[in-house]
Design a protein around this motif. Structure first.
Motif, short mmCIF file in Angstrom:
data_model
loop_
_atom_site.label_atom_id
_atom_site.label_comp_id
_atom_site.label_asym_id
_atom_site.label_seq_id
_atom_site.Cartn_x
_atom_site.Cartn_y
_atom_site.Cartn_z
N ARG A 38 69.20 37.34 18.98
CA ARG A 38 68.16 37.37 20.00
C ARG A 38 66.99 38.23 19.52
N GLN A 39 65.84 37.97 20.13
CA GLN A 39 64.66 38.72 19.75
C GLN A 39 63.72 38.89 20.93
N VAL A 40 63.22 40.10 21.06
CA VAL A 40 62.20 40.44 22.04
C VAL A 40 60.89 40.62 21.28
N GLU A 44 62.75 43.81 16.29
CA GLU A 44 63.48 43.05 15.28
C GLU A 44 64.54 42.17 15.94
N ARG A 45 64.82 41.06 15.28
CA ARG A 45 65.88 40.17 15.74
C ARG A 45 67.21 40.90 15.58
N GLU A 46 68.11 40.72 16.52
CA GLU A 46 69.41 41.40 16.46
C GLU A 46 70.56 40.44 16.73
N ASP A 89 68.69 42.31 28.61
CA ASP A 89 69.12 41.10 27.92
C ASP A 89 68.00 40.07 27.83
N THR A 90 66.88 40.35 28.48
CA THR A 90 65.74 39.43 28.41
C THR A 90 65.28 39.30 26.96
#
Length: 125
Positions: A38-40, A44-46, A89-90
């Motif tokens: 996921r990424q916000v 960074e993407r995690e 979690d958004t």
């Protein structure tokens, strides 16, 4: 050519649930390592969860006990059941797979590559 297509994102209130789906096509071998990242924006993407080729699951600490990764019987669909969602979690959630066809990712999110467009999950507080 491997193709992954996510679906199931949406907007839910805090404490709600969603199930993400990912249709997997193009692999020659039936056992592969698949996962969810996921990424916000601005971060960074995690890694969120992964399902290795032997059935081993790995979860990020921040989703343990709330999210469950699974695979359909035909192994061409990957799911992420998300319960007790929190505003943190958004994010845009991506289905991911290894660059190689068949085999383990050694339970390491770093071996997963995003192949789809992602699906947006928005959790309101």
């Amino acid at each position: 050519q491997v193709h992954l297509a996510e679906s199931g994102g949406g907007s839910v209130p805090s404490g709600g649930s969603l199930r993400l789906s990912c249709t997997v096509t193009g692999f020659t071998y039936s056992t592969n390592c698949l996962g969810w990242l996921r990424q916000v924006p601005g971060k960074e993407r995690e890694g969120v969860a992964l399902l290795d080729d032997d059935g081993t699951t790995v979860y990020a600490d921040f989703v343990k006990g709330r999210f469950t990764i699974s695979q359909g019987n035909a192994k061409n669909t990957l799911y992420l059941q998300m319960n007790n969602l929190k505003s943190d979690d958004t994010a845009t959630y991506y289905c991911a797979a290894t660059a190689w066809d068949g085999g383990s990712c050694r339970q390491d999110f770093r071996h997963l590559e995003v192949r789809g467009q992602g699906t947006l999950v928005t959790v309101s507080s």
